[in-house]
Design a protein around this motif. Structure first.
Motif, PDB file in Angstrom:
ATOM      1  N   HIS A 177       0.812  -1.218   0.000  1.00  0.00           N
ATOM      2  CA  HIS A 177       0.000   0.000   0.000  1.00  0.00           C
ATOM      3  C   HIS A 177       0.844   1.266   0.000  1.00  0.00           C
ATOM      4  CE1 HIS A 177      -2.363   3.205   1.940  1.00  0.00           C
ATOM      5  NE2 HIS A 177      -3.433   2.658   1.350  1.00  0.00           N
ATOM      6  N   ASP A 178       1.856   1.341   0.893  1.00  0.00           N
ATOM      7  CA  ASP A 178       2.667   2.559   1.036  1.00  0.00           C
ATOM      8  C   ASP A 178       3.455   2.860  -0.237  1.00  0.00           C
ATOM      9  OD1 ASP A 178       1.684   2.727   3.561  1.00  0.00           O
ATOM     10  OD2 ASP A 178       3.483   1.954   4.554  1.00  0.00           O
ATOM     11  N   ALA A 179       4.060   1.823  -0.822  1.00  0.00           N
ATOM     12  CA  ALA A 179       4.852   2.016  -2.045  1.00  0.00           C
ATOM     13  C   ALA A 179       3.963   2.508  -3.182  1.00  0.00           C
ATOM     14  CB  ALA A 179       5.539   0.709  -2.441  1.00  0.00           C
ATOM     15  N   TYR A 180       2.758   1.916  -3.309  1.00  0.00           N
ATOM     16  CA  TYR A 180       1.834   2.286  -4.379  1.00  0.00           C
ATOM     17  C   TYR A 180       1.461   3.765  -4.298  1.00  0.00           C
ATOM     18  CZ  TYR A 180      -2.445   2.419  -7.182  1.00  0.00           C
ATOM     19  OH  TYR A 180      -3.391   2.754  -8.102  1.00  0.00           O
ATOM     20  N   TYR A 181       1.028   4.196  -3.102  1.00  0.00           N
ATOM     21  CA  TYR A 181       0.567   5.589  -2.976  1.00  0.00           C
ATOM     22  C   TYR A 181       1.720   6.594  -2.986  1.00  0.00           C
ATOM     23  CZ  TYR A 181      -4.276   4.289  -2.431  1.00  0.00           C
ATOM     24  OH  TYR A 181      -5.547   3.823  -2.675  1.00  0.00           O
TER      25      TYR A 181
END
Length: 737
Positions: A208-212
């Protein structure tokens, strides 16, 4: 009883909108009664409370309508695929059988549903999906490629719908399957748009963190990126228009997943990824001018900007195996930034975006280079969706030569077609193979000869009393298993031979028979054995009786003795004793022990310490038990026997010409030159009256040391042999032990 299935107000409205849109798009390919039948079956399943929400709480009727629209819009499938998707919830819930579907809608629809059902059964075996083997098994199980296309579309739709689910574990599992299985399958089929969406959504749910982080960075730099793209393509547009080319251009930002992979591979931050976007030039031209105009565009761009030859990709001359055609170049644009440029035609672009299904729209365009036969089969199937002849042609034969089976833990193993349970056992481990007695396939016990089939779940059965047999080599299919069986047979034979040798030695001692190795070898040959391993094997397997071996051995032993006493030896006083220089030391009479004559009452043996042979100067030594041992006069033990037991020494001589063979040992020392051993053994092998019984070699610091044990008739032949051996290049010393 299952909870009653109700539609919410929002769901009813959504179903109506989706159904109306789908009906409008698929209507041209539907048959007369299709719509009425499908409405009837769906309503019946709902009324009978057969259809239930899935693990995420999603309405299966809505998800099937969404998936059907997706395969229509993104892949181009028509009637049979759409009907199969809509009817699948009814079949899965038991409200409808595949036979009912085939009778109402045709064999093709039933075939697709059968493929979907088989894959559901495959999943129930809890396979390890993160493997190429599972992808291949999935393809071979599908029977009809439309099954795979439907599954890819269904997974894309599911990934879109589970954004807000509370079941995070299920969301993670579905996302992992999308990343490891469905995205690579979409790539394999050229469905790049769906592949990118699967990868991005998987990244969104799994990291999630990498995507956003990347998404925010892209949004922040969008304005500057768009401005740069305009600056870059402006001059190119002018040049291409001046050349008379008909085209349009667009800038495409790389997918978030692709950027994340580059960041990990290059170990850099977002700012370190220089090729965040690609410029795509799409040319509108007739098929016969495609290559010409693509290369013309390539020449114009490389004249304007410096290109990087290491990053040039020519999939125009040789397309990818999934049909992808394009020219990729990377050039140095304004502000010294590298920019990727993709050059392709309208046809190529649609194939790149929509994959293999796009080929059917370009009927009559000859597939070149990298188009696989099975891709052509898909195009034919899509063009003739209702024709059984085309369906037969399309039958999946990608993996006809391979099968995939499950272990009890869900791991997948690949074997050639025709492989047996024994192949799988040896694939797991040599010890498992050698102890294999059979298997349990899909909970049914079978023999190790049973042929395996794709999708079988196989548990190998073993026994501690099992051992490999020669005929097993004809049962297995793989070369790996054959090699392991041969090795196991060799090891088993060596163990058996050792056990049998120990057993024979023990039995010989119990019968008070002295065992001689050379005589045992002759016994083997007399019993019809060329190889010692076969002799020991037959004794181990009880096909050769040990008593037969004893009888033959004793027969040969008695035949070798030309003097057979009655074990009543005469007193040493009856013999004349001499020293080793021929001088008499004790004289009772002139009797001499003549070796080779039939002297009654005398039992003699040749001494092992010096191994006398015919022609050697010898003497007799009376042993404690009354027998006589024959020693060479130069025996290393002779001085001690003369000093301590001179009264036991008797004169002895050979009679006539030597007819027996005697074992002698030679010590050879020399330089460790290349081929010295072959040169020595070839001299012995050329003389048919010589038998090389054993050879022992040691080499250290360039010096060769060895001992040869040879069966020979007399010392005259021995002297001639020693002279020949001394002539071998590199030999320094040859002496008799």
């Amino acid at each position: 009883m299952a909870e009653h299935f109700d539609f919410t107000i929002e769901e009813r409205e959504q179903v109506l909108n989706l159904y109306t849109e789908l009906k409008e798009k698929v209507a041209p390919s539907l048959e007369e009664d299709d719509e009425g039948h499908i409405r009837s079956h769906l309503l019946h399943a709902i009324e009978q409370n057969k259809v239930q929400r899935d693990a995420f709480g999603l309405n299966p009727i809505i998800t099937s309508l969404q998936t059907a629209l997706l395969v229509l819009d993104e892949i181009g499938l028509r009637r049979d695929a759409v009907l199969a998707i809509l009817l699948n919830p009814c079949v899965e819930s038991g409200a409808l059988t595949i036979d009912d579907v085939a009778a109402t809608y045709g064999i093709a629809v039933g075939r697709i549903l059968h493929g979907l059902q088989r894959i559901q059964e495959l999943y129930q075996k809890n396979p390890v999906i993160e493997s190429e083997n599972f992808r291949n098994l999935l393809l071979s199980f599908a029977e009809d490629m439309r099954v795979i296309l439907i599954m890819i579309a269904n997974r894309v739709n599911l990934m879109r719908q589970i954004r807000d689910t509370k079941d995070i574990d299920a969301q993670k599992r579905v996302s992992e399957e999308a990343a490891y299985l469905y995205a690579p399958l979409a790539h394999k089929l050229g469905l790049y748009k769906l592949k990118s969406e699967l990868e991005d959504l998987s990244l969104k749910y799994l990291e999630h963190d990498a995507y956003y982080h990347i998404k925010e960075k892209l949004n922040a730099t969008k304005e500057a990126r768009d401005k740069y793209i305009e600056q870059f393509i402006g001059p190119i547009e002018e040049k291409l228009k001046a050349a008379g080319l008909k085209f349009h251009m667009k800038g495409r930002t790389k997918s978030i997943h692709s950027i994340w992979q580059k960041m990990k591979k290059q170990k850099c931050e977002f700012e370190g990824v220089y090729d965040l976007f690609a410029i795509r030039i799409i040319i509108d031209c007739p098929p016969e001018k495609e290559k010409q105009q693509c290369w013309q565009t390539f020449a114009i761009i490389t004249d304007m900007y410096t290109s990087n030859p290491k990053r040039m990709r020519d999939w125009l001359t040789v397309p990818k195996t999934n049909g992808y055609e394009s020219l990729h170049i990377t050039v140095l644009g304004p502000e010294k930034k590298w920019v990727e440029v993709q050059i392709r035609t309208e046809r190529m672009d649609e194939v790149a975006e929509r994959g293999v299904a796009a080929h059917w729209r370009y009927k009559g365009v000859k597939a070149e280079g990298g188009m696989d036969d099975w891709l052509n089969g898909i195009r034919q199937m899509l063009e003739n969706a209702s024709g059984m002849e085309a369906m037969d042609q399309f039958k999946m034969d990608l993996y006809d030569d391979e099968i995939y089976v499950f272990t009890p833990k869900g791991d997948l193993l690949k074997f050639p077609k025709g492989a047996t349970v024994l192949d799988m056992a040896y694939h797991i481990h040599s010890k498992v193979g050698s102890a294999c007695t059979g298997a349990r396939i899909n909970n049914k016990v079978v023999t190790f000869r049973q042929e395996l089939h794709s999708g079988d779940q196989v548990e190998i059965l073993t026994s501690s009393t099992q051992y490999p047999k020669q005929e097993w080599i004809n049962i297995v299919k793989t070369s790996r298993a054959k090699a392991k069986i041969r090795l196991a047979l060799k090891e088993t034979q060596q163990k058996e031979a050792l056990m049998v040798k120990e057993m024979l030695e023990r039995k010989f001692k119990n019968r008070k028979i002295e065992q001689d190795e050379s005589l045992m070898m002759r016994t083997m040959k007399k019993l019809g054995y060329k190889e010692a391993s076969d002799f020991y094997r037959d004794i181990a397997h009880e096909t050769l009786d040990v008593q037969t071996v004893f009888d033959k051995y004793l027969e040969l032993q008695q035949g070798e003795k030309t003097v057979i006493g009655d074990n009543q030896a005469r007193s040493a006083e009856e013999f004349v004793l001499e020293d080793f220089k021929g001088q008499k030391v004790l004289q009772q009479n002139d009797d001499v022990l003549v070796i080779g004559q039939d002297l009654k009452g005398v039992d003699y043996q040749l001494a092992k310490c010096c191994n006398p042979i015919y022609g050697d100067q010898v003497f007799g030594f009376v042993t404690i038990n009354g027998g006589i041992k024959i020693h060479r006069c130069d025996c290393p033990n002779a001085p001690e026997m003369r000093r301590r037991f001179g009264y036991r020494i008797v004169r002895a001589m050979w009679s006539g010409k030597g007819s027996s063979q005697y074992a002698i040992t030679l010590r050879i020392i020399g330089n460790d030159d290349l081929g010295i051993v072959n040169n020595l053994t070839s001299i012995i092998s050329k003389d048919e009256k010589l038998i090389l019984r054993s050879i022992n070699i040691d080499s250290n610091d360039g010096i060769f040391r060895g001992t040869l044990t040879i069966m020979i008739n007399d010392n005259t032949r021995l002297e001639a042999l020693v002279k020949k051996l001394r002539t071998v290049k590199g030999v320094k010393q040859v002496e008799r032990l």
